[in-house]
Motif scaffolding. Structure first.
Motif, PDB file in Angstrom:
ATOM      1  N   SER A 141     -24.460  35.632-124.696  1.00 42.11           N
ATOM      2  CA  SER A 141     -25.573  36.220-123.951  1.00 42.11           C
ATOM      3  C   SER A 141     -25.225  36.242-122.474  1.00 42.11           C
ATOM      4  O   SER A 141     -24.394  35.451-122.001  1.00 42.11           O
ATOM      5  CB  SER A 141     -26.862  35.416-124.173  1.00 42.11           C
ATOM      6  N   SER A 142     -25.841  37.138-121.755  1.00 42.12           N
ATOM      7  CA  SER A 142     -25.655  37.203-120.303  1.00 42.12           C
ATOM      8  C   SER A 142     -26.894  37.831-119.689  1.00 42.12           C
ATOM      9  O   SER A 142     -27.557  38.660-120.318  1.00 42.12           O
ATOM     10  CB  SER A 142     -24.406  37.995-119.926  1.00 42.12           C
ATOM     11  N   LYS A 143     -27.184  37.435-118.487  1.00 45.67           N
ATOM     12  CA  LYS A 143     -28.386  37.941-117.820  1.00 45.67           C
ATOM     13  C   LYS A 143     -28.226  37.762-116.323  1.00 45.67           C
ATOM     14  O   LYS A 143     -27.719  36.747-115.849  1.00 45.67           O
ATOM     15  CB  LYS A 143     -29.618  37.163-118.315  1.00 45.67           C
ATOM     16  N   THR A 144     -28.664  38.749-115.572  1.00 47.08           N
ATOM     17  CA  THR A 144     -28.736  38.655-114.117  1.00 47.08           C
ATOM     18  C   THR A 144     -30.203  38.618-113.705  1.00 47.08           C
ATOM     19  O   THR A 144     -30.986  39.474-114.126  1.00 47.08           O
ATOM     20  CB  THR A 144     -28.040  39.846-113.445  1.00 47.08           C
ATOM     21  N   GLY A 145     -30.562  37.629-112.940  1.00 50.69           N
ATOM     22  CA  GLY A 145     -31.947  37.474-112.504  1.00 50.69           C
ATOM     23  C   GLY A 145     -32.032  37.182-111.020  1.00 50.69           C
ATOM     24  O   GLY A 145     -31.021  36.935-110.355  1.00 50.69           O
ATOM     25  N   ALA A 146     -33.243  37.209-110.504  1.00 47.87           N
ATOM     26  CA  ALA A 146     -33.432  37.024-109.067  1.00 47.87           C
ATOM     27  C   ALA A 146     -34.734  36.284-108.794  1.00 47.87           C
ATOM     28  O   ALA A 146     -35.681  36.331-109.587  1.00 47.87           O
ATOM     29  CB  ALA A 146     -33.446  38.371-108.346  1.00 47.87           C
ATOM     30  N   MET A 147     -34.756  35.585-107.665  1.00 48.75           N
ATOM     31  CA  MET A 147     -35.966  34.946-107.143  1.00 48.75           C
ATOM     32  C   MET A 147     -36.078  35.294-105.666  1.00 48.75           C
ATOM     33  O   MET A 147     -35.080  35.333-104.946  1.00 48.75           O
ATOM     34  CB  MET A 147     -35.919  33.428-107.318  1.00 48.75           C
ATOM     35  N   TYR A 148     -37.326  35.534-105.225  1.00 49.76           N
ATOM     36  CA  TYR A 148     -37.583  35.876-103.831  1.00 49.76           C
ATOM     37  C   TYR A 148     -38.781  35.066-103.342  1.00 49.76           C
ATOM     38  O   TYR A 148     -39.744  34.847-104.089  1.00 49.76           O
ATOM     39  CB  TYR A 148     -37.899  37.368-103.671  1.00 49.76           C
ATOM     40  N   GLY A 149     -38.731  34.657-102.098  1.00 55.07           N
ATOM     41  CA  GLY A 149     -39.858  33.941-101.527  1.00 55.07           C
ATOM     42  C   GLY A 149     -39.956  34.169-100.036  1.00 55.07           C
ATOM     43  O   GLY A 149     -38.943  34.289 -99.333  1.00 55.07           O
ATOM     44  N   VAL A 150     -41.179  34.244 -99.531  1.00 56.03           N
ATOM     45  CA  VAL A 150     -41.419  34.420 -98.103  1.00 56.03           C
ATOM     46  C   VAL A 150     -42.612  33.562 -97.708  1.00 56.03           C
ATOM     47  O   VAL A 150     -43.531  33.360 -98.511  1.00 56.03           O
ATOM     48  CB  VAL A 150     -41.675  35.910 -97.761  1.00 56.03           C
ATOM     49  N   TYR A 151     -42.589  32.997 -96.508  1.00 61.47           N
ATOM     50  CA  TYR A 151     -43.698  32.136 -96.085  1.00 61.47           C
ATOM     51  C   TYR A 151     -44.007  32.341 -94.599  1.00 61.47           C
ATOM     52  O   TYR A 151     -43.171  32.814 -93.815  1.00 61.47           O
ATOM     53  CB  TYR A 151     -43.381  30.658 -96.349  1.00 61.47           C
ATOM     54  N   LEU A 152     -45.240  31.956 -94.237  1.00 66.65           N
ATOM     55  CA  LEU A 152     -45.702  31.965 -92.852  1.00 66.65           C
ATOM     56  C   LEU A 152     -46.684  30.820 -92.689  1.00 66.65           C
ATOM     57  O   LEU A 152     -47.567  30.624 -93.527  1.00 66.65           O
ATOM     58  CB  LEU A 152     -46.388  33.294 -92.508  1.00 66.65           C
TER      59      LEU A 152
END
Length: 720
Positions: free
Chosen positions: A403-414
């Motif tokens: 199996s193989s998978k490409t994933g992502a996480m994003y975060g922004v704060y103030l």
């Protein structure tokens, strides 16, 4: 020396990066008048001044205002038994509310993992390592454990933040060579060196460990069977000043660990299987192995414009895990002999900035984006069975899966740090996070903390945090489960819902009090209510942790801490109570029996890592303090009430409590003028207490684990 070791030390010699000493400061420091050296660069005194000012500026970018912070400074790290040879997990166990588990895992405030590691303020992605750790005490100038209602800059992993300030040529100049070892064939040579050349600061370290005690013993005996490990770690850090407000740093590290999986002797297979005419097998001859590799790098640019501070970083981390079974033994004992390989490569950017608007407001903002590629391959040796689960032939066959998978996480704060009164500060803000991996989800997370300096010696804080926690980026898919149907490796159920992101409400409050100069006490309480709480278990022969969710969960507790430092004497003591319960399994259901799923769907059960009481303490005293040959005596204590095990219900009982005492004696010598030597003697589990960490039962518990028996180690350090 093996070719592997030569290659690894060669890699270390080519790796470079820097270290930063965190120096808190509230107001912007005036820039010094910088003189040019004859070669056109900065003169050395001004370089050190600029470096310290930039250290202070970076500490303003990511403060832990309102959270609960437990600090281990350089002196404290050196004082603990084993000193820099101690594992980072062992250091964390001396903080309140941290419990030990098998495979060197720690649980912070009753959470399973969910720990964030930062190097000089940069978040390092999770890896696949189970037994080994790429991060170590050796290259830490200081370590901080941050828990509670975390400010908005901390996202994704929020049970606790382990913030490591690395050594540098400025804070830890010079070098040392260490030869350390002793019981169980332990041998661990190591080195470190730091210095400065003009505007460039550098620090490197490395060690090579061989031991016959790589993993906890699964049997109640003094020495484990088949438990040899060989490990290598390398770390380097280089920093360059571009001008008096700008610097760039490169940080890198590598870990390679080979482990034998220890076994219990005297057991015979109980499944009634026959493989090529063989049905008997002595468990003492099982030969399973696991190899783990982690490499990471961080490139950072720090810039200061008056009251504005910014740090922008690129990070990368590669990790892999490879498990090889005993083909015959694993198949007879478990019904499957699986060779498994997993790898993960994560890359991302992190930017954090602060702006001191005026005396009352400081704004902070940041962004983190991470892309990860996960690859898995397995070859499972199994036997065919009929509809009743009866073996139809003794000839095994192999099933391949990948199996193989490409994933992502994003975060922004103030967020805004607002001093509403001279002694009251509110730190409020929010972050927005997105996960796009096997699960696709997003959430906004408001945060607020209030700190009241009631008196010069009394500080009170309280806070609330909304947490959004993505699951670990791994999955055993339905295709794999389907392939194993009709074999001795078939799961009890084929249901396999994808692990979900956890959402929780977290409340925290505490008070710190200076009783007399040198004596500080504190108390902190927390309550967490979670939906889709993430837990992990070890369900198969490959030592891999698989994530699953509880539909509902509650966790709460209270911790007490105290410390006293006066001259050559230092003392500390901590005590914590905690409780964690969950209800309903909503993912990875194939790992559980139908009876377990049915019971947990209707009843709250204790989390397997729910330990009611934990305590730690220590003392250190230096004889002949202030002389050229001081003697330091130190000891630490760990008290645990016992993790969960199965009783009448899943996780319905607890293991017996236990305590261990470690002792250390360090003698400094002035054999070579200006180049001191150091002799040390460490005794781990001084009283040789027999204790069981796991008994092999409980939700997601793979095998029995016993604590390390009395171990005597000694070392010689030569500084240069």
């Amino acid at each position: 020396m093996s070719r592997r070791v030569i290659r690894q030390w060669g890699l270390l010699a080519c790796t470079a990066l820097t270290a930063i000493a965190t120096i808190p400061a509230r107001a912007a420091d005036p820039a010094p008048e910088v003189r040019l050296a004859p070669d056109g660069g900065l003169a050395l005194p001004e370089i050190e001044t600029v470096a310290k000012r930039l250290d202070a500026a970076r500490s303003k970018i990511q403060p832990s205002l309102g959270a609960t912070v437990y600090d281990f400074g350089r002196t404290t790290l050196e004082t603990l038994p084993q000193g820099d040879q101690s594992q980072l997990q062992q250091v964390l166990l001396q903080a309140p509310g941290v419990a030990t588990d098998s495979f060197g895992q720690v649980h912070i405030r009753n959470e399973h993992n969910n720990v964030q590691y930062r190097l000089d303020g940069v978040q390092l992605p999770e890896g696949l390592s189970v037994f080994g750790q790429a991060l170590e005490t050796r290259f830490a100038h200081s370590v901080s454990l941050i828990t509670g209602a975390l400010p908005a800059q901390y996202g994704f992993r929020q049970a606790g933040v382990v913030d490591i300030t690395t050594k540098s040529g400025t804070t830890d100049p010079g070098g040392q060579i260490i030869m350390y070892g002793g019981a169980r064939s332990t041998l661990q040579p190591s080195f470190e060196y730091g210095g400065r050349s003009g505007a460039v600061d550098y620090f490197v370290s490395g060690d090579d460990l061989h031991s016959n005690s790589g993993i906890e013993n699964p049997a109640n005996r003094f020495n484990a069977n088949h438990d040899t490990t060989d490990q290598f770690r390398g770390f380097a850090h280089i920093t360059g000043l571009l001008d008096d407000t700008t610097r760039i740093s490169l940080l890198a590290g590598s870990f390679h660990g080979d482990y034998q999986i220890p076994n219990q002797g005297g057991n015979q297979p109980q499944l009634g299987l026959t493989v090529n005419g063989t049905s008997d097998f002595n468990s003492a001859t099982l030969g399973e192995h696991q190899r783990e590799l982690t490499q990471f790098g961080i490139l950072s640019l720090q810039k200061q414009w008056g009251d504005v501070n910014l740090q922008a970083s690129y990070f990368t981390r590669y990790s892999s895990l490879y498990y090889t079974p005993d083909p015959l033994g694993d198949l007879l004992f478990t019904g499957v002999a699986q060779t498994a390989a997993r790898s993960s490569w994560a890359n991302g950017v992190q930017t954090d900035a602060s702006w001191r608007v005026n005396d009352r407001h400081t704004l902070r903002a940041g962004v983190l984006a991470q892309i990860e590629r996960s690859v898995g391959n397995s070859n499972s040796l199994v036997l065919p069975v009929d509809a009743n689960g009866v073996q139809t032939t003794d000839t095994p066959f192999a099933l391949n899966d990948s199996s193989s998978k490409t994933g992502a996480m994003y975060g922004v704060y103030l967020q805004d740090e607002w001093r509403i009164l001279s002694n009251v500060t509110i730190n409020y803000g929010a972050r927005f996070d997105v996960v796009d991996e096997y699960t696709h989800d997003q959430d906004a997370s408001p945060r607020v903390n209030v700190v009241w300096q009631a008196t010069p010696t009394t500080t009170i804080h309280g806070g609330y945090a909304r947490y959004f926690t993505p699951p670990p980026f791994e999955l055993v898919g339905n295709a794999t489960i389907t392939k194993l149907l009709g074999t001795t490796a078939a799961a009890a159920t084929t249901q396999d819902s994808v692990a979900k992101a956890e959402r929780s409400h977290y409340f925290d409050a505490g008070i710190g009090q200076v009783i007399i100069p040198g004596l500080t006490v504190g108390v902190d309480a927390y309550y967490k209510r979670a939906h889709n709480l993430i837990d992990e278990g070890q369900f198969g022969s490959p030592i891999l942790l698989t994530a699953f969710n509880y539909a509902k969960a509650q966790q709460d507790g209270v911790g007490l801490s105290s410390s006293y430092v006066q001259g050559p004497l230092s003392l500390y003591g901590n005590l914590a109570y905690s409780r964690g319960i969950g209800k309903g399994i909503t993912s990875a259901q194939f790992n559980f029996s139908a009876d377990e799923l049915a019971y947990i769907s209707q009843h709250y059960v204790h989390l397997d890592h729910d330990q009611r009481w934990t305590g730690s303490g220590g003392a250190a005293y230096t004889l002949n303090d202030g002389t050229n040959s001081p003697t330091r005596l130190s000891a630490d204590l760990l008290v645990e009430s016992g993790l969960r095990r199965d009783g009448a219900t899943p996780n319905g009982s607890a293991l017996p409590g236990y305590y261990t005492i470690n002792l250390s004696v360090v003698q400094k010598l002035n054999v070579f003028d200006g180049r001191p030597s150091e002799l040390r003697l460490d005794v781990i589990n001084l009283l040789d207490r027999r204790y069981e960490i796991r008994d092999g039962t409980g939700i997601g518990v793979g095998a029995a684990q016993y604590g390390l028996r009395r171990t005597v180690l000694a070392g010689l350090t030569q500084r240069f």
